[in-house]
Design a protein around this motif. Structure first.
Motif, PDB file in Angstrom:
ATOM      1  N   ASP A  54       0.829  -1.201   0.000  1.00 53.86           N
ATOM      2  CA  ASP A  54       0.000   0.000   0.000  1.00 53.86           C
ATOM      3  C   ASP A  54       0.865   1.254   0.000  1.00 53.86           C
ATOM      4  N   ALA A  55       1.919   1.264   0.788  1.00 56.50           N
ATOM      5  CA  ALA A  55       2.816   2.427   0.828  1.00 56.50           C
ATOM      6  C   ALA A  55       3.503   2.618  -0.512  1.00 56.50           C
ATOM      7  N   GLY A  56       3.883   1.515  -1.149  1.00 55.08           N
ATOM      8  CA  GLY A  56       4.522   1.608  -2.462  1.00 55.08           C
ATOM      9  C   GLY A  56       3.580   2.190  -3.500  1.00 55.08           C
ATOM     10  N   ASN A  57       2.324   1.752  -3.463  1.00 59.87           N
ATOM     11  CA  ASN A  57       1.348   2.303  -4.403  1.00 59.87           C
ATOM     12  C   ASN A  57       1.086   3.777  -4.136  1.00 59.87           C
ATOM     13  N   GLN A  58       1.099   4.168  -2.864  1.00 60.98           N
ATOM     14  CA  GLN A  58       0.904   5.578  -2.530  1.00 60.98           C
ATOM     15  C   GLN A  58       2.059   6.424  -3.059  1.00 60.98           C
ATOM     16  N   SER A  64       3.416  10.118  -9.715  1.00 58.58           N
ATOM     17  CA  SER A  64       2.710  10.390 -10.983  1.00 58.58           C
ATOM     18  C   SER A  64       1.944  11.706 -10.916  1.00 58.58           C
ATOM     19  N   GLU A  65       1.299  11.941  -9.785  1.00 64.11           N
ATOM     20  CA  GLU A  65       0.535  13.184  -9.617  1.00 64.11           C
ATOM     21  C   GLU A  65       1.450  14.407  -9.667  1.00 64.11           C
ATOM     22  N   ASP A  66       2.566  14.323  -8.956  1.00 67.69           N
ATOM     23  CA  ASP A  66       3.508  15.451  -8.949  1.00 67.69           C
ATOM     24  C   ASP A  66       4.150  15.657 -10.313  1.00 67.69           C
ATOM     25  N   ASP A 129       9.721  13.010 -16.433  1.00 68.30           N
ATOM     26  CA  ASP A 129       9.315  11.624 -16.667  1.00 68.30           C
ATOM     27  C   ASP A 129      10.386  10.645 -16.206  1.00 68.30           C
ATOM     28  N   ASN A 130      11.644  10.949 -16.486  1.00 72.64           N
ATOM     29  CA  ASN A 130      12.740  10.074 -16.056  1.00 72.64           C
ATOM     30  C   ASN A 130      12.790   9.966 -14.542  1.00 72.64           C
ATOM     31  N   VAL A 134      12.266   6.616 -12.292  1.00 79.24           N
ATOM     32  CA  VAL A 134      13.266   6.162 -11.317  1.00 79.24           C
ATOM     33  C   VAL A 134      12.604   5.894  -9.976  1.00 79.24           C
ATOM     34  N   VAL A 135      11.713   6.783  -9.558  1.00 75.19           N
ATOM     35  CA  VAL A 135      11.014   6.592  -8.278  1.00 75.19           C
ATOM     36  C   VAL A 135      10.183   5.316  -8.329  1.00 75.19           C
TER      37      VAL A 135
END
Length: 148
Positions: A54-58, A64-66, A129-130, A134-135
């Motif tokens: 769950d933390a990974g998906n958050q 993606s949002e940022d 995007d890069n 990476v994140v």
């Protein structure tokens, strides 16, 4: 109040003793682990995973949002630069005779500014995007390492 020779020496020795005592007690506390003890880790025998799915998906969602926000900001900035370049070229066009050297130069400069703004925006968006990728790869690697 003036200190005499003996009082000055006594004061200096007192400061040295106080400093030494402080350092020795700090070393003793660190050595015994008084400042770095984690009693909750000893009280719970079950292993708690640091990275849950769950933390990974958050983290991925936030990245993606940022990235989307950053790319929108970059696009808006590029559009404003292009608009300003066009306005400046139009003002020069109105102020000069048609076909003058200054007018042609202003139009070339406006075109060059627009081109560079597009190139810079594209390069910056690619960097965003890069970074996002990476994140996301890092989060996936951490999740894989913990077997989730």
């Amino acid at each position: 109040m003036k200190l005499n020779y003996f009082t000055k020496r006594l004061s200096t020795v007192g400061r040295w003793i106080a400093t030494t005592l402080f350092c020795v007690s700090a070393i003793a506390f660190v050595w015994q682990g008084a400042f770095f003890s984690n009693t909750s880790a000893m009280a719970e025998p079950a292993v708690t995973l640091i990275a849950s799915a769950d933390a990974g998906n958050q983290v991925k969602g936030k990245a993606s949002e940022d990235a989307g926000r950053a790319k929108n900001f970059i696009r808006d900035t590029a559009d404003k630069v292009e608009s300003t370049a066009k306005k400046n070229a139009a003002k020069v066009d109105q102020a000069t005779d048609s076909g003058s050297f200054v007018e042609r130069k202003a139009k070339r400069d406006a075109a060059r500014i627009e081109k560079r703004a597009e190139e810079d925006a594209a390069r910056t968006q690619k960097a965003v995007d890069n970074t996002k990728n990476v994140v996301e790869r890092t989060v996936d690697s951490i999740k894989d390492a913990f077997g989730n």
